[in-house]
Enzyme design. Structure first.
Site, PDB file in Angstrom:
ATOM      1  N   ALA A  74       0.865  -1.175   0.000  1.00  0.00           N
ATOM      2  CA  ALA A  74       0.000   0.000   0.000  1.00  0.00           C
ATOM      3  C   ALA A  74       0.904   1.227   0.000  1.00  0.00           C
ATOM      4  O   ALA A  74       2.067   1.161   0.404  1.00  0.00           O
ATOM      5  CB  ALA A  74      -0.882  -0.018   1.242  1.00  0.00           C
ATOM      6  N   GLY A  94       0.741  -4.922   1.050  1.00  0.00           N
ATOM      7  CA  GLY A  94      -0.451  -5.029   0.201  1.00  0.00           C
ATOM      8  C   GLY A  94      -0.213  -5.838  -1.065  1.00  0.00           C
ATOM      9  O   GLY A  94      -1.160  -6.378  -1.647  1.00  0.00           O
ATOM     10  N   GLU A 151      -0.600  -9.310  -0.031  1.00  0.00           N
ATOM     11  CA  GLU A 151      -2.023  -9.479   0.307  1.00  0.00           C
ATOM     12  C   GLU A 151      -2.892  -9.597  -0.949  1.00  0.00           C
ATOM     13  O   GLU A 151      -3.828 -10.405  -0.984  1.00  0.00           O
ATOM     14  CB  GLU A 151      -2.480  -8.303   1.176  1.00  0.00           C
ATOM     15  CG  GLU A 151      -1.849  -8.360   2.572  1.00  0.00           C
ATOM     16  CD  GLU A 151      -2.022  -7.080   3.367  1.00  0.00           C
ATOM     17  OE1 GLU A 151      -1.757  -5.980   2.819  1.00  0.00           O
ATOM     18  OE2 GLU A 151      -2.426  -7.165   4.536  1.00  0.00           O
ATOM     19  N   GLU A 200       4.845  -4.821   7.593  1.00  0.00           N
ATOM     20  CA  GLU A 200       4.107  -3.711   8.218  1.00  0.00           C
ATOM     21  C   GLU A 200       4.547  -3.367   9.632  1.00  0.00           C
ATOM     22  O   GLU A 200       4.556  -2.196  10.004  1.00  0.00           O
ATOM     23  CB  GLU A 200       2.597  -4.013   8.207  1.00  0.00           C
ATOM     24  CG  GLU A 200       1.933  -3.854   6.850  1.00  0.00           C
ATOM     25  CD  GLU A 200       1.982  -5.116   6.006  1.00  0.00           C
ATOM     26  OE1 GLU A 200       2.727  -6.051   6.357  1.00  0.00           O
ATOM     27  OE2 GLU A 200       1.272  -5.172   4.985  1.00  0.00           O
TER      28      GLU A 200
END
Ligand code: CAA
Length: 277
Positions: A64, A109, A112, A132
């Protein structure tokens, strides 16, 4: 016209490319919204399998967008997580299979979104991880849930708590990826296919193999596996029974079984091809 998402249709296979290579295809709100719109626009009457990849030769998706998240309040952070989660869930429950073709970085992300796909094929230089906690946050687009389900709770906890990135061989060993492919080099040492080209070619090949099967049956298999994993075995087998029954009386079932039962090779060629009916 989307700025960061490309879509190409090749026969029954749709190829979605996250195209923000300058930021290693990091997922900001615009990328997520364009991906959402792209999924909504897929013509499901003409598409049987999707391939999802990232543009450039370095990265699938490097997570992200950290710049976008930096100033987020608690409420904005939660809303950003929901935005990603809703779209990744759409991908996970998309009626047709989705294959992630991963070259280079699949971090945060990126790992993910790959895990939201049905199948992952990666290049031998791929790197996966949920870094993260090093950024002071938890994985926020489903990483805590899908990694634990896909590999094992213990391995997911180790990777997430330590923020350790892993390379393709380890990702394959723990079951995070289905297949690892290498760039193709000829005898003179010239690159015939880059790692990115090789991984997309392998994903398209697998997608074509899926697209050659009866499409209603493939869709029902995806639904049965996904929905069955959410409930206990007694309920899960009922889900399978319903989806199994649902295949009967379709043109696909008549063609598929007709192909087997038709012993005359000449006539076999005349059996109708699978249809989305
Ligand atoms: N967000 C925003 N920009 C990113 C990015 C990200 N996740 N990852 C890379 N970029 C940008 C860099 O800022 C850089 O931009 P500029 O050229 O404008 O400076 C560009 O992409 C190239 O990156 P690097 O110069 O850092 O390339 P590198 O080869 O030196 O390193 C890398 C590559 C190891 C992947 C490194 O970029 C990196 O560590 N990226 C962040 C990975 C990460 O932590 N991802 C998790 C994000 S959090 C998350 O995803 C939360 C969630 O679950 C929802």
């Amino acid at each position: 016209m989307a700025e960061f998402i490309l879509y190409e249709q090749e026969g029954f296979v749709g190829v979605i490319t996250i195209n923000r290579p300058k930021a290693l295809n990091a997922l900001n709100s615009q990328v997520l919204e364009e991906l959402d719109a792209c999924l909504d626009a897929v013509d499901l009457s003409a598409t049987r399998c999707l391939v999802l990849t990232g543009a450039g030769d370095k990265s699938f998706v490097a997570g992200a967008d950290i710049g976008e998240m930096f100033e987020c309040t608690k409420a904005e952070g939660e809303a950003f997580g929901k935005k990603g989660n809703d779209i990744f869930r759409k991908l996970e429950t998309f009626p047709i299979p989705v294959i992630a073709a991963v070259n280079g970085f699949a971090l945060g992300g990126g790992c993910e979104i790959a895990m939201s796909c049905d199948i992952r094929i990666c290049s031998d230089n791929a790197m996966f991880g949920q870094p993260e906690v090093g950024l002071g946050i938890t994985p926020g687009f489903g990483g805590t849930q899908r990694l634990a389900r896909l590999v094992s709770p213990g391995m997911a906890k180790q990777l997430i708590y330590t923020a350790r990135n892993i390379k393709a061989p380890e990702a394959y060993r723990i079951g995070l990826v289905n297949q690892v492919v290498a760039a193709e080099v000829d005898e003179a040492g010239n690159v015939v296919k880059t790692a990115q080209e090789a991984v997309v070619a392998a994903a398209k090949k697998m997608a074509a193999g899926i697209a050659a099967q009866a499409p209603i049956a493939v869709r029902n298999c995806k639904k049965a596996i996904n929905e069955g994993l959410q409930v206990d075995m007694d309920q899960a087998i009922v889900i399978e029974e319903k989806l199994f029954g649902d295949c009967f009386e379709t043109a696909d079932q008549k063609a598929g079984m007709g192909n087997f039962l038709e012993k005359d090779k000449e006539k076999k060629l005349k059996v109708v091809p699978f249809q989305n009916a």
